[in-house]
Design a protein around this motif. Structure first.
Motif, PDB file in Angstrom:
ATOM      1  N   UNK A   1       0.826  -1.215   0.000  1.00 55.41           N
ATOM      2  CA  UNK A   1       0.000   0.000   0.000  1.00 55.41           C
ATOM      3  C   UNK A   1       0.858   1.262   0.000  1.00 55.41           C
ATOM      4  N   UNK A   2       2.063   1.160   0.567  1.00 51.01           N
ATOM      5  CA  UNK A   2       2.968   2.313   0.606  1.00 51.01           C
ATOM      6  C   UNK A   2       3.746   2.480  -0.699  1.00 51.01           C
ATOM      7  N   UNK A   3       3.538   1.548  -1.649  1.00 51.63           N
ATOM      8  CA  UNK A   3       4.166   1.711  -2.959  1.00 51.63           C
ATOM      9  C   UNK A   3       5.385   0.838  -3.206  1.00 51.63           C
ATOM     10  N   UNK A   4       5.707  -0.039  -2.280  1.00 53.28           N
ATOM     11  CA  UNK A   4       6.841  -0.933  -2.493  1.00 53.28           C
ATOM     12  C   UNK A   4       6.440  -2.076  -3.411  1.00 53.28           C
ATOM     13  N   UNK A   5       7.399  -2.618  -4.159  1.00 55.49           N
ATOM     14  CA  UNK A   5       7.129  -3.739  -5.052  1.00 55.49           C
ATOM     15  C   UNK A   5       6.836  -4.975  -4.206  1.00 55.49           C
ATOM     16  N   UNK A   6       6.255  -6.009  -4.805  1.00 53.28           N
ATOM     17  CA  UNK A   6       6.027  -7.241  -4.048  1.00 53.28           C
ATOM     18  C   UNK A   6       7.313  -7.827  -3.458  1.00 53.28           C
ATOM     19  N   UNK A   7       8.418  -7.775  -4.201  1.00 50.93           N
ATOM     20  CA  UNK A   7       9.677  -8.285  -3.661  1.00 50.93           C
ATOM     21  C   UNK A   7      10.142  -7.451  -2.470  1.00 50.93           C
ATOM     22  N   UNK A   8      10.122  -6.129  -2.619  1.00 51.29           N
ATOM     23  CA  UNK A   8      10.509  -5.257  -1.512  1.00 51.29           C
ATOM     24  C   UNK A   8       9.590  -5.490  -0.316  1.00 51.29           C
ATOM     25  N   UNK A   9       8.311  -5.634  -0.574  1.00 56.07           N
ATOM     26  CA  UNK A   9       7.340  -5.835   0.505  1.00 56.07           C
ATOM     27  C   UNK A   9       7.597  -7.150   1.227  1.00 56.07           C
ATOM     28  N   UNK A  10       7.979  -8.183   0.479  1.00 57.86           N
ATOM     29  CA  UNK A  10       8.284  -9.474   1.101  1.00 57.86           C
ATOM     30  C   UNK A  10       9.502  -9.365   2.012  1.00 57.86           C
ATOM     31  N   UNK A  11      10.517  -8.648   1.560  1.00 60.47           N
ATOM     32  CA  UNK A  11      11.721  -8.451   2.378  1.00 60.47           C
ATOM     33  C   UNK A  11      11.373  -7.674   3.644  1.00 60.47           C
ATOM     34  N   UNK A  12      10.603  -6.610   3.489  1.00 60.17           N
ATOM     35  CA  UNK A  12      10.190  -5.802   4.637  1.00 60.17           C
ATOM     36  C   UNK A  12       9.363  -6.645   5.605  1.00 60.17           C
ATOM     37  N   UNK A  13       8.433  -7.449   5.068  1.00 58.12           N
ATOM     38  CA  UNK A  13       7.565  -8.276   5.909  1.00 58.12           C
ATOM     39  C   UNK A  13       8.340  -9.364   6.635  1.00 58.12           C
ATOM     40  N   UNK A  14       9.497  -9.727   6.126  1.00 59.57           N
ATOM     41  CA  UNK A  14      10.345 -10.700   6.807  1.00 59.57           C
ATOM     42  C   UNK A  14      11.205 -10.082   7.888  1.00 59.57           C
ATOM     43  N   UNK A  15      11.315  -8.771   7.875  1.00 61.31           N
ATOM     44  CA  UNK A  15      12.147  -8.070   8.863  1.00 61.31           C
ATOM     45  C   UNK A  15      11.338  -7.443   9.986  1.00 61.31           C
ATOM     46  N   UNK A  16      10.089  -7.096   9.709  1.00 59.15           N
ATOM     47  CA  UNK A  16       9.259  -6.423  10.700  1.00 59.15           C
ATOM     48  C   UNK A  16       8.161  -7.360  11.183  1.00 59.15           C
ATOM     49  N   UNK A  17       7.649  -7.097  12.363  1.00 58.55           N
ATOM     50  CA  UNK A  17       6.581  -7.909  12.930  1.00 58.55           C
ATOM     51  C   UNK A  17       5.222  -7.253  12.763  1.00 58.55           C
ATOM     52  N   UNK A  18       4.178  -8.006  13.081  1.00 51.26           N
ATOM     53  CA  UNK A  18       2.808  -7.498  12.958  1.00 51.26           C
ATOM     54  C   UNK A  18       2.616  -6.160  13.660  1.00 51.26           C
ATOM     55  N   UNK A  19       3.277  -5.994  14.798  1.00 45.85           N
ATOM     56  CA  UNK A  19       3.118  -4.752  15.570  1.00 45.85           C
ATOM     57  C   UNK A  19       3.667  -3.532  14.836  1.00 45.85           C
ATOM     58  N   UNK A  20       4.462  -3.760  13.779  1.00 40.50           N
ATOM     59  CA  UNK A  20       5.077  -2.659  13.027  1.00 40.50           C
ATOM     60  C   UNK A  20       4.296  -2.261  11.779  1.00 40.50           C
ATOM     61  N   UNK A  21       3.190  -2.945  11.495  1.00 37.98           N
ATOM     62  CA  UNK A  21       2.456  -2.719  10.248  1.00 37.98           C
ATOM     63  C   UNK A  21       2.043  -1.260  10.070  1.00 37.98           C
ATOM     64  N   UNK A  22       1.698  -0.586  11.137  1.00 38.90           N
ATOM     65  CA  UNK A  22       1.280   0.804  11.034  1.00 38.90           C
ATOM     66  C   UNK A  22       2.422   1.789  10.932  1.00 38.90           C
ATOM     67  N   UNK A  23       3.654   1.293  11.037  1.00 39.37           N
ATOM     68  CA  UNK A  23       4.821   2.188  11.017  1.00 39.37           C
ATOM     69  C   UNK A  23       5.811   1.825   9.920  1.00 39.37           C
ATOM     70  N   UNK A  24       5.358   1.123   8.889  1.00 38.19           N
ATOM     71  CA  UNK A  24       6.268   0.669   7.840  1.00 38.19           C
ATOM     72  C   UNK A  24       7.067   1.828   7.259  1.00 38.19           C
ATOM     73  N   UNK A  25       6.390   2.906   6.897  1.00 37.11           N
ATOM     74  CA  UNK A  25       7.075   4.055   6.296  1.00 37.11           C
ATOM     75  C   UNK A  25       8.158   4.633   7.192  1.00 37.11           C
ATOM     76  N   UNK A  26       7.863   4.802   8.471  1.00 37.75           N
ATOM     77  CA  UNK A  26       8.848   5.368   9.405  1.00 37.75           C
ATOM     78  C   UNK A  26      10.009   4.427   9.659  1.00 37.75           C
ATOM     79  N   UNK A  27       9.749   3.125   9.647  1.00 34.63           N
ATOM     80  CA  UNK A  27      10.816   2.168   9.920  1.00 34.63           C
ATOM     81  C   UNK A  27      11.700   1.924   8.709  1.00 34.63           C
TER      82      UNK A  27
END
Length: 92
Positions: free
Chosen positions: A22-48
């Motif tokens: 939703x923030x504009x990252x590609x599916x690959x970038x999003x997968x990498x981000x989702x592997x590094x951050x936890x559910x509690x970070x979903x609302x702060x993806x941009x800041x992190x």
């Protein structure tokens, strides 16, 4: 004999993945981000992923920054290529 290489899949947070897409990252970038951050970070993806400069440590607090600055200046003067690699959670 060296140990065999082990590839371990990180658990992926679907909430983080969706937030990254939703923030504009590609599916690959999003997968990498989702592997590094936890559910509690979903609302702060941009800041992190792209923290504001004001949250970064000042350069003079970085260990051996004077040595690094001299090396960069020397490389620039000699026309050498520069590669900068960083990771916010790396440990030395």
């Amino acid at each position: 004999m060296p140990e065999p290489i082990k590839i371990i899949d990180r658990p992926l947070s679907q909430d983080v993945f969706n937030a990254a897409v939703a923030a504009g990252y590609t599916p690959l970038q999003s997968r990498i981000i989702a592997g590094r951050l936890g559910d509690e970070d979903a609302g702060r993806v941009g800041l992190l992923v792209r923290p504001p400069l004001s949250t970064l440590d000042p350069p003079d607090r970085l260990p051996d920054i004077d040595i690094a600055a001299e090396a960069v200046a020397r490389a620039v003067k000699q026309g050498l290529p520069l590669i900068l690699l960083s990771d916010f959670d790396c440990a030395i």
